[in-house]
Design an enzyme around this catalytic site. Structure first.
Site, PDB file in Angstrom:
ATOM      1  N   ASP A  81       5.276  -9.795   1.883  1.00 36.87           N
ATOM      2  CA  ASP A  81       5.021  -8.835   0.811  1.00 36.87           C
ATOM      3  C   ASP A  81       3.543  -8.473   0.816  1.00 36.87           C
ATOM      4  O   ASP A  81       2.699  -9.192   0.297  1.00 36.87           O
ATOM      5  CB  ASP A  81       5.435  -9.441  -0.539  1.00 36.87           C
ATOM      6  CG  ASP A  81       5.462  -8.410  -1.654  1.00 36.87           C
ATOM      7  OD1 ASP A  81       4.981  -7.279  -1.424  1.00 36.87           O
ATOM      8  OD2 ASP A  81       5.971  -8.726  -2.745  1.00 36.87           O
ATOM      9  N   GLU A  87      -4.890   7.056 -11.072  1.00 34.62           N
ATOM     10  CA  GLU A  87      -3.478   6.795 -10.779  1.00 34.62           C
ATOM     11  C   GLU A  87      -2.653   6.763 -12.056  1.00 34.62           C
ATOM     12  O   GLU A  87      -3.193   6.755 -13.162  1.00 34.62           O
ATOM     13  CB  GLU A  87      -3.326   5.471 -10.024  1.00 34.62           C
ATOM     14  CG  GLU A  87      -3.943   4.287 -10.752  1.00 34.62           C
ATOM     15  CD  GLU A  87      -3.075   3.054 -10.706  1.00 34.62           C
ATOM     16  OE1 GLU A  87      -1.866   3.186 -10.954  1.00 34.62           O
ATOM     17  OE2 GLU A  87      -3.620   1.960 -10.466  1.00 34.62           O
ATOM     18  N   LYS A 139       8.317   4.179  -9.351  1.00 37.54           N
ATOM     19  CA  LYS A 139       7.004   3.726  -8.892  1.00 37.54           C
ATOM     20  C   LYS A 139       6.839   4.242  -7.463  1.00 37.54           C
ATOM     21  O   LYS A 139       7.508   3.778  -6.544  1.00 37.54           O
ATOM     22  CB  LYS A 139       6.928   2.204  -8.932  1.00 37.54           C
ATOM     23  CG  LYS A 139       5.566   1.627  -8.564  1.00 37.54           C
ATOM     24  CD  LYS A 139       5.611   0.101  -8.664  1.00 37.54           C
ATOM     25  CE  LYS A 139       4.278  -0.514  -8.279  1.00 37.54           C
ATOM     26  NZ  LYS A 139       4.329  -1.995  -8.293  1.00 37.54           N
ATOM     27  N   LYS A 187      -6.011  -7.619  -7.610  1.00 39.86           N
ATOM     28  CA  LYS A 187      -5.440  -8.298  -8.772  1.00 39.86           C
ATOM     29  C   LYS A 187      -5.401  -9.809  -8.531  1.00 39.86           C
ATOM     30  O   LYS A 187      -5.066 -10.274  -7.445  1.00 39.86           O
ATOM     31  CB  LYS A 187      -4.042  -7.756  -9.060  1.00 39.86           C
ATOM     32  CG  LYS A 187      -4.040  -6.291  -9.488  1.00 39.86           C
ATOM     33  CD  LYS A 187      -2.641  -5.814  -9.841  1.00 39.86           C
ATOM     34  CE  LYS A 187      -2.662  -4.366 -10.311  1.00 39.86           C
ATOM     35  NZ  LYS A 187      -2.918  -3.416  -9.218  1.00 39.86           N
ATOM     36  N   ASP A 241      -1.208  -0.319  -0.157  1.00 43.37           N
ATOM     37  CA  ASP A 241      -2.573   0.097  -0.476  1.00 43.37           C
ATOM     38  C   ASP A 241      -3.536  -0.242   0.659  1.00 43.37           C
ATOM     39  O   ASP A 241      -4.474   0.513   0.938  1.00 43.37           O
ATOM     40  CB  ASP A 241      -3.066  -0.612  -1.743  1.00 43.37           C
ATOM     41  CG  ASP A 241      -2.283  -0.258  -2.992  1.00 43.37           C
ATOM     42  OD1 ASP A 241      -1.419   0.640  -2.926  1.00 43.37           O
ATOM     43  OD2 ASP A 241      -2.538  -0.894  -4.043  1.00 43.37           O
TER      44      ASP A 241
END
Length: 306
Positions: free
Chosen positions: A141, A27, A89, A162, A145
Site C-alpha cells: 500500500d 485539494e 475519492k 501523515k 502521491d
C-alpha cells in the site's frame, strides 16, 4: 477529446493565470474525506481566505458535473462538505471513469497535482502527503502521491507525510523517484501533527523568495515536482510519543475491522479524531492554514520572477 474539453477554470483563476498572477491549488479530499461536517466547510473557507491574504488566488480543485473544476464557488464548497464521505475519492486511476460518470469527487494530492499542471498552476498547498503505509512490505500500500511528485512539475507545500505512515520508507520512495524534499525553515522532516520525524530533509530554505528561485530552475529544467515540508506551528504541535499512542490504537482498530486500501487514511484520521476528542482536528486545521500561508508567499515570489 482534449484536456480543454474537461478542464473548467473559474473566471477568477483564469484571469489570474492569464495575467501571470500568483495562484495556489488546493485539494478537496481534505474536505470530503479528511474532516467531519461542518468543520470541513469552515476549514475550506478559511484556507482560501489565507491564500487571498498573501496576494495569491486560491484554486480549490474537484471533479463535478463531468469536468475538472479549478476554482470553486462557495456553493460548490458547501456541496462537497455536505456530501462528505459519500463523494468519490479521485486519484489518477479514477479520473476518466469519474468524469464519464459525472460523479462528485474530492481530488487527492496526486490528482490535484495533475489538474494544477494542466491549468498551469505551479504551487499547491495541502495538509500532508500520502506515502508508504505501515506494513507495506506485505500490503504494498503505497500512495500514488509519491509517483506523481516525481513526474508532475508542481511544488507541494505540506506538513510532511501523515504520521500514520511509514515515514522512513516514504522518504526512500521519494528519493527513488527523484523528488527534492525541502525543509521550510527546518532541517527536520515534519510528521504532520509532530514537528519532527527523526529524519532530515534534502535541503533547507528559509524564505519564500529562496524557494521560488529553486523552483524556477527545477521547473525550467523540467525535472518534476518538489516537496516543501513546512512544520506545524509549535502552538498546535504534538509530542511524537503522545500522538503515536493514538495512531497505534487507530491502526489496531483498522486491522480489527478489515479496513484497507483507499479507505485506510480516512478511517484512521476519523478514528484519531475520536480518540483525541477532536484535538487532532484542531491541529490539522492549523497546519493546513499554515501551509496555505507559505504556499501563497511562494506563489507570489514565483510570479514575481516571471
Amino acid at each position: 477529446m482534449s484536456r480543454n474539453d474537461v478542464l473548467s477554470l473559474s473566471p477568477e483563476v483564469a484571469e489570474a493565470l492569464a495575467a501571470g498572477r500568483a495562484v495556489v491549488a488546493l485539494e478537496s479530499t481534505i474536505i470530503t474525506h479528511g474532516m467531519p461536517y461542518p468543520q470541513n466547510l469552515s476549514m475550506a473557507r478559511e484556507v482560501e481566505d489565507v491564500v487571498r491574504q498573501t496576494g495569491a488566488v486560491p484554486a480549490t480543485t474537484a471533479i463535478m458535473d463531468g469536468v475538472l473544476r479549478v476554482g470553486l464557488t462557495d456553493a460548490d464548497l458547501e456541496k462537497l462538505a455536505e456530501v462528505g464521505l459519500a463523494a468519490a475519492k479521485a486519484s489518477r486511476r479514477d479520473v476518466a471513469a469519474l468524469l464519464a460518470g459525472r460523479a462528485v469527487a474530492g481530488t487527492t494530492v496526486a490528482t490535484t497535482m495533475q489538474i494544477a499542471a494542466m491549468a498551469g498552476i505551479k504551487v499547491f498547498a495541502t495538509g500532508g502527503i500520502g506515502g508508504v503505509h505501515r506494513g507495506a512490505e506485505a500490503s504494498f500500500d503505497i500512495s500514488a502521491d509519491l509517483e506523481e511528485l516525481g513526474r508532475t512539475p508542481v511544488a507541494v507545500v505540506c506538513a510532511g507525510a501523515k504520521s500514520i505512515l511509514d515515514i522512513a520508507k516514504t522518504l526512500e520512495v521519494l528519493e527513488t523517484n527523484g523528488v527534492p524534499v525541502l525543509g521550510f525553515g527546518t532541517d527536520d522532516f515534519p510528521a504532520f501533527w509532530a514537528r519532527e520525524s527523526g529524519f532530515g530533509v534534502d535541503h533547507r530554505f528559509d524564505t519564500a523568495a529562496a524557494v521560488a528561485g529553486m523552483l524556477n530552475i527545477q521547473f525550467g529544467l523540467d525535472m518534476g515536482g518538489v516537496l516543501i515540508a513546512n512544520p506545524i506551528p509549535e502552538s498546535h504541535a504534538w509530542e511524537p510519543s503522545a500522538i503515536e499512542r493514538y495512531i497505534n490504537q487507530a491502526l489496531a482498530d483498522a486491522e480489527a475491522q478489515g479496513i484497507s486500501g483507499k479507505a485506510t487514511t480516512p478511517y484512521l484520521l476519523k478514528r484519531i479524531f475520536e480518540l483525541t476528542e477532536g484535538r487532532s482536528l484542531v491541529s490539522n486545521i492549523a497546519l493546513v492554514k499554515n501551509n496555505a500561508q507559505v504556499a501563497g508567499d511562494i506563489a507570489v515570489a514565483l510570479a514575481a520572477r516571471a
